[in-house]
Design a protein around this motif. Structure first.
Motif, PDB file in Angstrom:
ATOM      1  N   UNK A   1       1.538  45.503  57.656  1.00 36.06           N
ATOM      2  CA  UNK A   1       0.596  46.469  57.105  1.00 36.06           C
ATOM      3  C   UNK A   1       1.150  47.250  55.927  1.00 36.06           C
ATOM      4  N   UNK A   2       0.268  47.699  55.047  1.00 35.69           N
ATOM      5  CA  UNK A   2       0.711  48.472  53.882  1.00 35.69           C
ATOM      6  C   UNK A   2       1.070  49.902  54.267  1.00 35.69           C
ATOM      7  N   UNK A   3       0.252  50.519  55.095  1.00 39.78           N
ATOM      8  CA  UNK A   3       0.499  51.910  55.461  1.00 39.78           C
ATOM      9  C   UNK A   3       0.913  52.084  56.899  1.00 39.78           C
ATOM     10  N   UNK A   4       1.431  51.015  57.492  1.00 34.70           N
ATOM     11  CA  UNK A   4       1.763  51.033  58.918  1.00 34.70           C
ATOM     12  C   UNK A   4       3.252  51.282  59.117  1.00 34.70           C
ATOM     13  N   UNK A   5       3.590  52.106  60.103  1.00 39.64           N
ATOM     14  CA  UNK A   5       4.974  52.218  60.529  1.00 39.64           C
ATOM     15  C   UNK A   5       5.773  53.328  59.889  1.00 39.64           C
ATOM     16  N   UNK A   6       5.102  54.383  59.403  1.00 43.89           N
ATOM     17  CA  UNK A   6       5.817  55.516  58.824  1.00 43.89           C
ATOM     18  C   UNK A   6       5.940  56.636  59.849  1.00 43.89           C
ATOM     19  N   UNK A   7       7.031  57.378  59.728  1.00 37.07           N
ATOM     20  CA  UNK A   7       7.374  58.375  60.743  1.00 37.07           C
ATOM     21  C   UNK A   7       6.996  59.769  60.267  1.00 37.07           C
ATOM     22  N   UNK A   8       6.290  60.504  61.146  1.00 37.62           N
ATOM     23  CA  UNK A   8       5.914  61.882  60.847  1.00 37.62           C
ATOM     24  C   UNK A   8       6.089  62.740  62.097  1.00 37.62           C
ATOM     25  N   UNK A   9       6.087  64.052  61.884  1.00 39.10           N
ATOM     26  CA  UNK A   9       6.071  64.975  63.006  1.00 39.10           C
ATOM     27  C   UNK A   9       5.078  66.092  62.719  1.00 39.10           C
ATOM     28  N   UNK A  10       4.644  66.737  63.780  1.00 41.74           N
ATOM     29  CA  UNK A  10       3.782  67.916  63.661  1.00 41.74           C
ATOM     30  C   UNK A  10       4.644  69.143  63.943  1.00 41.74           C
ATOM     31  N   UNK A  11       4.649  70.071  63.009  1.00 37.25           N
ATOM     32  CA  UNK A  11       5.469  71.273  63.121  1.00 37.25           C
ATOM     33  C   UNK A  11       4.749  72.289  64.008  1.00 37.25           C
ATOM     34  N   UNK A  12       4.822  72.049  65.328  1.00 37.65           N
ATOM     35  CA  UNK A  12       4.029  72.859  66.255  1.00 37.65           C
ATOM     36  C   UNK A  12       4.424  74.330  66.241  1.00 37.65           C
ATOM     37  N   UNK A  13       5.710  74.633  66.066  1.00 38.95           N
ATOM     38  CA  UNK A  13       6.118  76.044  66.065  1.00 38.95           C
ATOM     39  C   UNK A  13       6.171  76.633  64.661  1.00 38.95           C
ATOM     40  N   UNK A  14       5.715  75.871  63.667  1.00 38.42           N
ATOM     41  CA  UNK A  14       5.501  76.377  62.310  1.00 38.42           C
ATOM     42  C   UNK A  14       6.772  76.989  61.711  1.00 38.42           C
ATOM     43  N   UNK A  15       7.921  76.298  61.897  1.00 38.23           N
ATOM     44  CA  UNK A  15       9.168  76.823  61.329  1.00 38.23           C
ATOM     45  C   UNK A  15       9.671  75.978  60.162  1.00 38.23           C
TER      46      UNK A  15
ATOM     47  N   UNK B   1      -1.945  68.599  61.359  1.00 31.44           N
ATOM     48  CA  UNK B   1      -1.445  68.037  60.110  1.00 31.44           C
ATOM     49  C   UNK B   1       0.005  67.593  60.291  1.00 31.44           C
ATOM     50  N   UNK B   2       0.335  66.487  59.646  1.00 26.21           N
ATOM     51  CA  UNK B   2       1.718  66.038  59.668  1.00 26.21           C
ATOM     52  C   UNK B   2       2.553  66.876  58.705  1.00 26.21           C
ATOM     53  N   UNK B   3       3.822  67.029  59.074  1.00 22.64           N
ATOM     54  CA  UNK B   3       4.793  67.659  58.186  1.00 22.64           C
ATOM     55  C   UNK B   3       5.644  66.549  57.628  1.00 22.64           C
ATOM     56  N   UNK B   4       5.827  66.539  56.298  1.00 17.48           N
ATOM     57  CA  UNK B   4       6.629  65.473  55.695  1.00 17.48           C
ATOM     58  C   UNK B   4       8.061  65.575  56.205  1.00 17.48           C
TER      59      UNK B   4
ATOM     60  N   UNK C   1      16.021  65.069  50.889  1.00 17.25           N
ATOM     61  CA  UNK C   1      14.938  64.795  49.956  1.00 17.25           C
ATOM     62  C   UNK C   1      13.651  64.624  50.755  1.00 17.25           C
ATOM     63  N   UNK C   2      12.644  65.383  50.455  1.00 15.75           N
ATOM     64  CA  UNK C   2      11.399  65.341  51.214  1.00 15.75           C
ATOM     65  C   UNK C   2      10.610  64.105  50.820  1.00 15.75           C
TER      66      UNK C   2
END
Length: 826
Positions: A614-628, A697-700, A707-708
């Motif tokens: 896939x072109x956009x498959x398999x990228x890693x993200x997290x959700x910044x639940x505690x907003x830090x 929303x995902x956090x980069x 490097x972000x």
């Protein structure tokens, strides 16, 4: 003629055969110490290593209330949240408490004095010229350089009971004062000179913290340590690590919590650690067992009268070099008086002073018991005394043979550790007599001299080989596949810096076995043992791996839809093969496979399924639940499955979970304001329409250099090589390394808090029922039902293929089994 036709046919149709990844022997009982896959590593988990973050600015300060603190927020002039008290604040707060987590009436107090002089010092109480585990530590507040009234005892004084060379008690622990007390006039330790812990003028040189919550900064869950800095000119090896644009030398002892370090701040009632003001000792949970190399010339195998074998531990030029002397290790029985695995002491008159003969030093050899083409955990190790490259009479088994239980033998059935091989013209030969031996490799894959393999735990932190220390013969990692000067350097190095799986205990003091839970000498280090450090391979350094994340595009629309199956394709073949990992539930015609299972069965229904990357498959993200704004242990991880179109640049600001995306962790990770752990979704489940995390929303994420960017999952995959085979095998554990703004190379190569267990073999997980032994379905051509297909059985299958009674798929399966050889198919 039939044999020749058979061989030609094998060559012709070998391309039809999917050999997969070979199974490896069970490395022994893992004791069920792992948490399940889909969980993050926590600080007190068995596989966690206490790595020190050191770039914290720290200074001793005094407030306008007269209380002293370690100021860890130095860019203000007041006492702030996170500072650590080292003396009482009135009668409200004791030393070893942190400002900001207890109501903190002193937060905001003005700082009136900053201690600029070298403040961390130790009293060399046993007068041996080094900072060892017995020496008490002080904060020298007045800068006089000696212990004076008003100075603070960080540890008890002395830190432990001190004995003289005759074993007589000289000082009791705490005799001069307990930890966190202030020196008063007339105290027994007053006026003694105190040595600096480091060479510079600040506390920063010797202080580090364990980032327990992985938020990249000093916070309430973290632990603070004073460590013993090392002399880079005297102790090797050191490595170069990067911190932004800065490069500097880092010794592996100083990058982790090791024996002799002082616990400077430990949260109250910590579940796995001793209280603050204590020293890290061998056997403690936070101790990492870094190995000290022997000095030049030390560590040679020598013999006296041919049959008495010693490890000469003296360095070149030292008294006793080339003779049996104090500290040497007996590797065989001596004069029917001394057993192997005993250390020569001053009163051993029967062998002290004997002149030793030294031959070839590449005589530590192994037998390739598991036939995997290299030295691994199951292989027994010998001293090949006559250097004839075979097991022969007089050779010494350093470990039991076999090392672990096998189908044919019980562990040690052929011979116990430290036993001498019996073979010759007038005796009944031992079963291993005649086995072909190969030299143990050094870190460059060449035959290793004994000294190259040896390392010892400096248990008393004396910087010398002493009676309490433990000696190991290492399972070295071949660095030929590692860029020594590149960013992957430390993915190979730490295996050879620490006690790791496969190392052999050559000498262990009896009291450590009786009192501290150590295993006997002559045993190999196994998973979950007290002395093992979980060191990882970055997968590109392993041969045959080309990891990618793919999915079975069941409806051929080039999109990963809800209900389709995702895999970690371990060999990059583009098809589901043996060794691949199922990331999600896989539903086949007759069988449903749960997530976090490895494709092992030759008859698995999903084998040979084509994978779409896939072109956009398999990228890693997290959700910044505690907003830090950082990825920490509480943030859930996801695999984004439809991030971009094929012609789009893969960088978006506003993306979030969508139906079909894969949860790598349970959501939430822990109980929090969003609900109980896992209440929104379990690990390795796909997001469905209507799930609560669809609105997030995902956090980069950030790469190890800060490097972000948006990264593929496989960038963070590392392997714990449970059987020391150097390959990805059925015993191994798969981790996803913690993502953070900065991680040096040493820390990136061990299991640390926040790492995700991506795959854990179920038999390694704690508190599970003992799995039922597998029931083997023998192939119809396996005439003797030994789980192997030999040449005659393959020939019978080929005959049936020509006769039209066997189709090509079934023949290909028989060829697969033949190719496995002694590894068997069941």
């Amino acid at each position: 003629m039939r044999g020749k036709i058979t061989i030609l046919f094998i060559v012709a149709v070998l391309c039809l055969s999917l050999t997969g990844i070979a199974a490896a022997p069970d490395p022994g009982e893992p004791d069920g110490c792992w948490e399940p896959c889909g969980t993050k590593v926590a600080q007190c988990d068995q596989d966690s290593t206490f790595a020190l973050e050191k770039f914290c600015t720290a200074q001793i300060v005094q407030s306008d209330h007269g209380t002293y603190y370690i100021d860890l927020t130095p860019y203000d002039d007041v006492i702030s949240e996170g500072d650590v008290r080292i003396t009482w604040y009135h009668t409200n707060y004791a030393p070893n408490t942190k400002v900001g987590i207890d109501g903190s009436g002193d937060a905001g107090d003005e700082i009136v004095d900053r201690i600029e002089s070298p403040v961390a010092r130790y009293f060399d109480i046993n007068d041996n010229g080094v900072f060892d585990i017995y020496d008490p530590v002080y904060f020298d507040l007045d800068g006089y350089g000696w212990i004076s009234s008003g100075d603070i005892r960080v540890t008890a004084s002395p830190a432990l009971d001190v004995y003289n060379e005759n074993g007589e008690l000289v000082y009791e622990a705490g005799e001069f004062g307990e930890k966190w007390t202030v020196v008063a006039l007339g105290d027994g330790d007053e006026c003694y000179w105190a040595e600096c812990l480091g060479d510079k003028n600040g506390l920063e040189e010797v202080i580090g913290y364990v980032d327990s919550d992985c938020d990249g900064e000093w916070s309430c869950a973290d632990k603070l340590y004073l460590y013993q800095p090392h002399d880079f000119d005297e102790i090797e090896p050191s490595v170069t690590v990067e911190n932004g644009d800065e490069e500097f030398d880092e010794h592996h002892f100083d990058a982790y919590v090791t024996i002799g370090d002082v616990r400077l701040y430990i949260p109250q009632d910590d579940e796995c650690l001793e209280e603050c003001g204590t020293k890290v000792l061998q056997g403690d949970f936070d101790a990492t067992y870094a190995l000290k190399m022997l000095p030049k010339g030390a560590g040679r195998i020598g013999t006296f009268d041919e049959f008495e074998v010693y490890l000469d531990m003296e360095a070149e030029g030292e008294l006793g070099y080339g003779q049996v002397s104090i500290g040497d290790i007996r590797l065989s029985s001596v004069s029917n008086t001394y057993d192997p695995n005993t250390k020569v002491i001053w009163c051993d008159e029967k062998d002290l002073g004997h002149e030793l003969e030294f031959g070839n030093q590449t005589i530590i050899k192994y037998f390739d018991f598991d036939e995997n083409g290299g030295y691994s955990l199951e292989d027994p190790v010998y001293i090949d005394l006559d250097d004839d490259e075979h097991v022969s009479g007089g050779d010494i088994r350093l470990v039991q043979t076999p090392v672990v239980d096998t189908d044919a033998h019980q562990a040690g059935e052929i011979g116990s550790e430290w036993s001498v091989v019996v073979a010759g013209p007038s005796v009944v030969d031992d079963d291993d007599a005649g086995w072909l031996l190969e030299s143990l490799p050094n870190e460059f894959g060449k035959p290793a001299e004994v000294r190259e393999l040896l390392g010892y735990i400096d248990s008393d932190r004396s910087l010398d080989w002493t009676c309490v220390d433990k000696l190991y013969l290492q399972q070295m990692v071949n660095l030929n596949n590692v860029e020594i000067d590149g960013p992957e350097t430390a993915h190979g190095l730490p295996h050879n810096m620490f006690v790791t799986i496969g190392d052999i205990r050559i000498y262990v003091p009896q009291e450590a076995i009786d009192e501290e839970g150590w295993y006997d000498c002559g045993t190999k280090v196994m998973p979950c043992d007290i002395d093992t450090t979980s060191v990882l391979y970055w997968w590109p350094t392993m041969p045959g791996l080309d990891i990618d994340i793919g999915f079975f595009d069941k409806n051929h629309n080039d999109e990963f839809d809800v209900g389709e199956a995702a895999y970690v394709d371990m060999d990059g073949s583009g098809d589901v093969t043996i060794g691949d990992i199922r990331l999600t539930e896989v539903v086949c015609k007759d069988t449903t496979y749960p997530p976090n299972t490895k494709v092992l069965d030759q008859h698995a229904e999903d084998r040979e399924i084509p994978l779409n990357y896939g072109c956009g498959f398999g990228y890693l993200f997290f959700v910044d639940l505690n907003d830090n704004d950082v990825y920490d242990v509480t943030d859930p991880l996801y695999i984004e499955t439809d991030m971009i179109q094929c012609d789009a640049f893969p960088f978006f600001e506003d993306i979030g979970p969508s139906p079909g995306d894969i949860r790598l962790t349970q959501v939430p990770v822990i109980d929090n304001a969003f609900g109980p752990a896992g209440s929104i979704g379990e690990a390795y489940t796909q997001i469905q329409v209507g799930d609560r995390d669809l609105s997030w929303q995902f956090f980069k994420n950030a790469d190890p250099q800060g490097i972000s960017i948006i990264n593929p999952v496989e960038w963070y995959i590392s392997i714990l090589d449970m059987d020391c085979s150097g390959d990805w095998t059925c015993n191994d554990v798969l981790y996803l390394k913690q993502i953070n703004n900065w991680k040096d190379h040493l820390h990136g190569s061990v299991v640390t808090p926040g790492d995700l267990r991506l795959f854990v073999p179920p038999e390694y997980i704690g508190d599970v029922d003992e799995p039922e032994p597998p029931v083997c379905s023998y192939n119809q051509y396996d005439a003797n039902e030994d789980c192997e297909i030999d040449i005659d059985e393959l020939s019978a299958a080929i005959d049936d293929f020509y006769a039209g009674t066997l189709d090509i798929d079934d023949l290909s399966e028989v060829i697969d089994y033949f190719y496995l050889g002694g590894a068997g198919y069941c």
